[in-house]
Design an enzyme around this catalytic site. Structure first.
Site, PDB file in Angstrom:
ATOM      1  N   ASP A 193       0.736  -1.176  -0.096  1.00 24.25           N
ATOM      2  CA  ASP A 193      -0.199   0.002   0.109  1.00 24.25           C
ATOM      3  C   ASP A 193       0.789   1.344   0.070  1.00 24.25           C
ATOM      4  O   ASP A 193       0.333   2.699  -0.112  1.00 24.25           O
ATOM      5  CB  ASP A 193      -0.835   0.133   1.131  1.00 24.25           C
ATOM      6  CG  ASP A 193      -0.195  -0.492   2.525  1.00 24.25           C
ATOM      7  OD1 ASP A 193       0.658   0.391   2.834  1.00 24.25           O
ATOM      8  OD2 ASP A 193      -0.745  -1.244   3.309  1.00 24.25           O
ATOM      9  N   HIS A 219       7.509  -7.344  -1.207  1.00 27.94           N
ATOM     10  CA  HIS A 219       6.490  -7.681  -2.154  1.00 27.94           C
ATOM     11  C   HIS A 219       6.325  -6.766  -3.309  1.00 27.94           C
ATOM     12  O   HIS A 219       5.262  -6.803  -4.116  1.00 27.94           O
ATOM     13  CB  HIS A 219       5.204  -8.265  -1.647  1.00 27.94           C
ATOM     14  CG  HIS A 219       5.331  -9.302  -0.718  1.00 27.94           C
ATOM     15  ND1 HIS A 219       4.753  -9.683   0.457  1.00 27.94           N
ATOM     16  CD2 HIS A 219       6.459 -10.523  -0.873  1.00 27.94           C
ATOM     17  CE1 HIS A 219       5.279 -10.715   0.847  1.00 27.94           C
ATOM     18  NE2 HIS A 219       6.224 -11.193   0.301  1.00 27.94           N
ATOM     19  N   CYS A 229       8.252  -5.700 -23.332  1.00 27.74           N
ATOM     20  CA  CYS A 229       9.670  -5.597 -23.586  1.00 27.74           C
ATOM     21  C   CYS A 229      10.496  -5.026 -22.430  1.00 27.74           C
ATOM     22  O   CYS A 229      11.712  -4.593 -22.637  1.00 27.74           O
ATOM     23  CB  CYS A 229       9.590  -4.328 -24.531  1.00 27.74           C
ATOM     24  SG  CYS A 229       9.108  -2.640 -24.282  1.00 27.74           S
TER      25      CYS A 229
HETATM   26 ZN   LIG Z   1       6.970  -2.430 -24.112  1.00 29.28          ZN
END
Ligand SMILES: [Zn+2]
Length: 333
Positions: free
Chosen positions: A165, A182, A193
């Site tokens: 959060d 996390h 990409c």
């Molecule tokens: Zn991309």
């Protein structure tokens, strides 16, 4: 140590207390606010003063160690329990705004929104969660500001959080002091990409319920939250240095159910006090207690307030909260 999120998804735990694990069903020891210490008979050395007798530590003792600056490399581990006082609830709880939000997306089960397979099938529920957690929707609480104060006083070595959060950042703790185990919404990456995307770009899309796309290849841009099976952030590796250096470990509001996060509390030296402030006795502190463990069970906010009081920081805390609340009010206008 594996650096991959295990099947009990982290991010979910972050958002609120979930189901109980097997060991969590052990007889619960609740002694209100009275700190208790286990395995008083275990061997070990109290401090460096040559005490041969094992001494039990209490919350008061931890406060005194901090006041005397006998502890000044404090490592902190936190989880969902420090976010609930800010109003962030488990999104699986019926009645929470988020739960109702997810209903419209035909999510097969709540955890699916942190699975890559489901995300590529339908990223909308995840972005609905992102929108809910947009910076400013929730505010840091007294626990976050206690940690900020710990930092201000030069006592915070590092804060390891399982929460996504961003309230630790929002409380003013610098990124260098934080390990967001996390991940966070502070940055994002194209899923095709791998082009990194600055946070501001994807928020504009998320706020109008549009799935953010990569300007280079049109792939979906995913905030850098750790999904099931994804590696933890590189910075998490700092635990290898931080935990052995720590002279006090604070564990606040976490059920210590998610690996590899949970095992970290065993990485501090055996002479280092571990203070758990939590609703329940959990994880390695329950099943492999150490002689210098201090356990403050019950409401986490109350536990932290009690510690602040014992530290003599109550007034400073009030000033800090007032100052920061004023800033946030200013931003809202
Ligand atoms: Zn991309």
């Amino acid at each position: 140590m594996a650096l991959y999120a295990r099947p009990v998804l982290p991010a979910l735990r972050l958002l609120g207390p979930g189901g109980e694990r097997a060991w969590a069903r052990q007889p619960r020891i609740t002694v209100g606010r009275r700190p208790i210490s286990f395995s008083a008979g275990a061997s070990g050395v109290f401090g460096s003063g040559g005490h041969s007798k094992k001494e039990k530590l209490f919350l008061q003792d931890v406060a005194e160690l901090i006041r005397a600056r006998a502890c000044q490399r404090v490592v902190v581990m936190v989880g969902a329990g420090i976010s609930t006082p800010s109003g962030i609830r488990d999104f699986r709880s019926p009645g929470s705004g988020l739960y109702s939000n997810l209903q419209q997306y035909n999510v097969p089960y709540p955890e699916a929104i942190f699975e890559l397979g489901f995300f590529f099938h339908n990223p909308r529920p995840f972005f609905a969660l992102a929108k809910e957690l947009y910076p400013g929707n929730y505010r840091p609480n007294v626990i976050h500001y206690f940690l900020r104060l710990l930092h201000e006083k030069g006592l915070l070595l590092r804060l390891y959080t399982q929460n996504i959060d961003g309230l630790e950042r929002a409380s003013g703790i610098p990124a260098s002091k934080l390990i967001e185990a996390h991940g966070s919404f502070a940055s994002a990456t194209c899923t095709v990409c791998r082009t990194p995307s600055p946070g501001e770009d994807f928020w504009a899309d998320v706020l109008v319920d549009r799935v953010p796309r990569c300007p280079v290849c049109t792939g979906i841009v995913k905030p850098d939250i750790v999904f099931f099976g994804e590696p933890l952030p590189q910075r998490f590796l700092l635990h290898v240095v931080d935990f052995p250096m720590a002279d006090l470990l604070l564990i606040l509001g976490t059920s210590l159910e998610v690996e590899p996060f949970a095992s970290l509390c065993e990485a501090v030296r055996s002479s280092v006090p571990r203070l758990l402030i939590n609703r329940d006795l959990v994880g390695p502190l329950a099943w492999r207690p150490r002689s210098r463990d201090v356990v403050q069970l019950g409401d986490v906010v109350h536990g932290v307030e009690r510690l602040v009081e014992l530290l003599g920081w109550t007034e400073e805390m009030q000033d800090l909260i007032q100052q920061e609340t004023g800033k946030l009010d200013g931003q809202d206008r």
